[in-house]
Design a protein around this motif. Structure first.
Motif, PDB file in Angstrom:
ATOM      1  N   THR A  84      13.212   2.280 -15.103  1.00 50.57           N
ATOM      2  CA  THR A  84      11.982   3.305 -14.495  1.00 50.57           C
ATOM      3  C   THR A  84      11.013   2.261 -14.254  1.00 50.57           C
ATOM      4  O   THR A  84      10.075   2.667 -13.080  1.00 50.57           O
ATOM      5  N   LYS A  85      10.559   1.405 -15.129  1.00 54.80           N
ATOM      6  CA  LYS A  85       9.236   0.483 -14.822  1.00 54.80           C
ATOM      7  C   LYS A  85       9.439  -0.390 -13.917  1.00 54.80           C
ATOM      8  O   LYS A  85       8.750  -0.690 -13.041  1.00 54.80           O
ATOM      9  N   MET A  86      10.886  -0.769 -13.748  1.00 54.44           N
ATOM     10  CA  MET A  86      11.359  -1.802 -12.573  1.00 54.44           C
ATOM     11  C   MET A  86      11.050  -1.203 -10.942  1.00 54.44           C
ATOM     12  O   MET A  86      10.913  -1.732 -10.020  1.00 54.44           O
ATOM     13  N   ALA A  87      11.439   0.438 -11.097  1.00 54.13           N
ATOM     14  CA  ALA A  87      11.037   1.113  -9.884  1.00 54.13           C
ATOM     15  C   ALA A  87       9.533   0.922  -9.548  1.00 54.13           C
ATOM     16  O   ALA A  87       9.172   0.876  -8.427  1.00 54.13           O
ATOM     17  N   PHE A  88       8.575   1.178 -10.765  1.00 50.86           N
ATOM     18  CA  PHE A  88       7.493   1.032 -10.074  1.00 50.86           C
ATOM     19  C   PHE A  88       6.903  -0.213  -9.901  1.00 50.86           C
ATOM     20  O   PHE A  88       6.037  -0.525  -8.936  1.00 50.86           O
ATOM     21  N   ILE A  89       7.536  -1.225 -10.418  1.00 53.27           N
ATOM     22  CA  ILE A  89       7.193  -2.573  -9.964  1.00 53.27           C
ATOM     23  C   ILE A  89       7.565  -2.889  -8.565  1.00 53.27           C
ATOM     24  O   ILE A  89       6.841  -3.482  -7.726  1.00 53.27           O
ATOM     25  N   GLY A  90       8.783  -2.596  -8.206  1.00 50.09           N
ATOM     26  CA  GLY A  90       9.233  -2.352  -6.791  1.00 50.09           C
ATOM     27  C   GLY A  90       8.244  -1.840  -5.914  1.00 50.09           C
ATOM     28  O   GLY A  90       8.068  -2.416  -4.713  1.00 50.09           O
ATOM     29  N   LEU A  91       7.772  -0.587  -6.228  1.00 46.31           N
ATOM     30  CA  LEU A  91       6.800   0.166  -5.388  1.00 46.31           C
ATOM     31  C   LEU A  91       5.640  -0.564  -5.101  1.00 46.31           C
ATOM     32  O   LEU A  91       4.902  -0.811  -4.176  1.00 46.31           O
ATOM     33  N   ILE A  92       5.167  -1.171  -6.358  1.00 46.70           N
ATOM     34  CA  ILE A  92       3.990  -2.370  -6.128  1.00 46.70           C
ATOM     35  C   ILE A  92       4.087  -3.367  -5.179  1.00 46.70           C
ATOM     36  O   ILE A  92       3.405  -3.694  -4.517  1.00 46.70           O
ATOM     37  N   LEU A  93       5.354  -4.164  -5.422  1.00 46.56           N
ATOM     38  CA  LEU A  93       5.583  -5.246  -4.693  1.00 46.56           C
ATOM     39  C   LEU A  93       5.877  -4.931  -3.094  1.00 46.56           C
ATOM     40  O   LEU A  93       5.537  -5.727  -2.264  1.00 46.56           O
ATOM     41  N   GLY A  94       6.216  -3.757  -2.868  1.00 45.90           N
ATOM     42  CA  GLY A  94       6.489  -3.311  -1.662  1.00 45.90           C
ATOM     43  C   GLY A  94       5.216  -3.076  -0.737  1.00 45.90           C
ATOM     44  O   GLY A  94       5.182  -3.259   0.481  1.00 45.90           O
ATOM     45  N   GLY A  95       4.055  -2.881  -1.357  1.00 45.61           N
ATOM     46  CA  GLY A  95       2.863  -2.688  -0.911  1.00 45.61           C
ATOM     47  C   GLY A  95       1.999  -3.763  -0.653  1.00 45.61           C
ATOM     48  O   GLY A  95       0.975  -4.077  -0.298  1.00 45.61           O
ATOM     49  N   VAL A  96       2.393  -5.274  -1.445  1.00 46.87           N
ATOM     50  CA  VAL A  96       1.579  -6.407  -1.217  1.00 46.87           C
ATOM     51  C   VAL A  96       1.653  -6.827   0.194  1.00 46.87           C
ATOM     52  O   VAL A  96       0.416  -7.512   0.630  1.00 46.87           O
ATOM     53  N   PRO A  97       2.461  -6.676   0.987  1.00 48.04           N
ATOM     54  CA  PRO A  97       2.141  -7.312   2.381  1.00 48.04           C
ATOM     55  C   PRO A  97       1.290  -6.687   3.258  1.00 48.04           C
ATOM     56  O   PRO A  97       0.390  -7.216   4.010  1.00 48.04           O
ATOM     57  N   LEU A  98       1.026  -5.174   2.744  1.00 48.96           N
ATOM     58  CA  LEU A  98       0.115  -4.433   3.515  1.00 48.96           C
ATOM     59  C   LEU A  98      -1.490  -5.161   2.948  1.00 48.96           C
ATOM     60  O   LEU A  98      -2.162  -4.984   3.858  1.00 48.96           O
ATOM     61  N   LEU A  99      -1.550  -5.193   1.731  1.00 50.64           N
ATOM     62  CA  LEU A  99      -2.769  -5.845   1.157  1.00 50.64           C
ATOM     63  C   LEU A  99      -3.159  -7.189   1.595  1.00 50.64           C
ATOM     64  O   LEU A  99      -4.323  -7.343   2.069  1.00 50.64           O
ATOM     65  N   LEU A 100      -2.089  -8.024   1.909  1.00 52.94           N
ATOM     66  CA  LEU A 100      -2.269  -9.525   2.281  1.00 52.94           C
ATOM     67  C   LEU A 100      -2.921  -9.245   3.675  1.00 52.94           C
ATOM     68  O   LEU A 100      -3.499 -10.143   4.186  1.00 52.94           O
ATOM     69  N   GLY A 101      -2.219  -8.284   4.279  1.00 59.36           N
ATOM     70  CA  GLY A 101      -2.543  -8.167   5.751  1.00 59.36           C
ATOM     71  C   GLY A 101      -4.165  -7.729   5.959  1.00 59.36           C
ATOM     72  O   GLY A 101      -4.719  -8.183   7.151  1.00 59.36           O
ATOM     73  N   LYS A 102      -4.869  -7.397   4.818  1.00 58.75           N
ATOM     74  CA  LYS A 102      -6.103  -6.860   4.772  1.00 58.75           C
ATOM     75  C   LYS A 102      -7.236  -8.396   5.113  1.00 58.75           C
ATOM     76  O   LYS A 102      -8.147  -8.215   5.464  1.00 58.75           O
ATOM     77  N   ILE A 103      -6.620  -9.252   4.387  1.00 55.84           N
ATOM     78  CA  ILE A 103      -7.211 -10.498   4.414  1.00 55.84           C
ATOM     79  C   ILE A 103      -6.843 -11.751   5.105  1.00 55.84           C
ATOM     80  O   ILE A 103      -7.350 -12.850   5.028  1.00 55.84           O
ATOM     81  N   LYS A 104      -5.754 -11.567   5.833  1.00 56.91           N
ATOM     82  CA  LYS A 104      -4.788 -12.467   6.456  1.00 56.91           C
ATOM     83  C   LYS A 104      -5.738 -13.334   7.528  1.00 56.91           C
ATOM     84  O   LYS A 104      -5.566 -14.576   7.529  1.00 56.91           O
ATOM     85  N   GLU A 105      -6.560 -12.657   8.364  1.00 59.67           N
ATOM     86  CA  GLU A 105      -7.190 -13.178   9.314  1.00 59.67           C
ATOM     87  C   GLU A 105      -8.832 -13.702   8.830  1.00 59.67           C
ATOM     88  O   GLU A 105      -9.431 -13.874   9.690  1.00 59.67           O
ATOM     89  N   LYS A 106      -8.958 -13.390   7.506  1.00 59.92           N
ATOM     90  CA  LYS A 106     -10.357 -13.642   7.291  1.00 59.92           C
ATOM     91  C   LYS A 106     -10.541 -15.025   6.550  1.00 59.92           C
ATOM     92  O   LYS A 106      -9.461 -15.518   6.207  1.00 59.92           O
TER      93      LYS A 106
END
Length: 282
Positions: A84-106
């Protein structure tokens, strides 16, 4: 279709807020809806119709997640805690690329790395040194109501901040199990028409709920100000909070003595979580 998809996102946020060590704010970031929710909360009265239309499916989903799925999550955490907790870790990791895109060009430098590291270590330290407080007994009265209101404010603030678990904060303060039990009892009393029990439970849940609402508005406004004045630094801090979340979740999990099958199934559901988060953030 989008409405249903947003309800599913809301359900994940609600369930995340109900699990100690998992942050609802992190789920919002992972699914790419954090900025929208913060904007709607802080502009609720200025743009009432627009904000309600955007927030409605998330609120519905959160209500289902917190109240309805709390029973299911309790069973899963008892019998399949690691998966169950690994499922939530997966949900968190899946959103990291989106968050990195917020600062990629900055433009970034040492201060940004420092902010990332500071918030990353702060969350881990909070988890490491934060013990579970002695459970309180919910009673009726002015003083207990004021305390519940204050606890609601604190818990809601940590629910909105990515990486900080509101339920873990409730556990540290000794209010987690009493509040969760009160919610379950309220649902049971409501379905059974036990109005005396409903009235008693409202004496605890209403002040707590008011504190949650006020805390959400206050912290959302603060985050909006930070994003408007120091966007890149703020996102670096958020990234640090999000990156620390999987570590914190695993710190709360008994990893010693697990079977190979448990590890394999855990990694499998984590991968499913990553794919699911990527799909939800589209």
């Amino acid at each position: 279709m989008k409405f249903i998809k947003d309800i599913l996102k809301g359900m994940l946020i609600g369930v995340a807020n109900a699990i100690p060590g998992v942050s609802g704010g992190t789920m919002m970031v992972s699914m790419g809806i954090y900025d929208d929710i913060i904007f709607c909360i802080t502009h609720l009265f200025k743009q009432l119709k627009k904000s309600i239309i955007i927030l409605a499916p998330y609120v519905i989903g959160m209500a289902v997640g917190i109240v309805g799925l709390a029973f299911v999550i309790g069973y899963l955490l008892e019998h399949f805690e690691f998966q169950t907790k690994m499922a939530f870790i997966g949900l968190i990791l899946g959103g990291v690329p989106l968050l990195l895109g917020k600062i990629k060009e900055k433009k970034k430098g040492i201060p940004h790395a420092g902010v990332f590291l500071l918030f990353f270590l702060a969350i881990i330290a909070m988890q490491y040194f934060g013990g579970e407080g002695r459970e309180v007994t919910l009673t009726l009265g002015i003083i207990p109501a004021i305390l519940l209101f204050i606890v609601g404010v604190i818990a809601s603030a940590t629910m909105v901040i990515p990486g900080v678990s509101g339920s873990m904060m409730l556990m540290i303060l000794g209010y987690y199990n009493p509040i969760m039990l009160a919610i379950k009892d309220f649902v049971t009393a409501l379905t059974g028409g036990d109005w005396n029990r409903i009235f008693v439970l409202c004496g605890s849940l209403i002040p707590f709920g008011l504190g949650v609402v006020i805390g959400i508005f206050a912290i959302a406004k603060l985050i909006e100000i930070l994003l408007s004045k120091q966007e890149t630094l703020t996102y670096c801090g958020i990234l640090g909070l999000v990156a620390a979340s999987p570590v914190v979740i695993l710190m709360e999990t008994a990893l010693v003595g697990m079977s190979v099958l448990t590890w394999i199934s855990g990694i499998f559901v984590m991968l499913i979580g990553i794919v699911f988060a990527l799909k939800l953030s589209d």
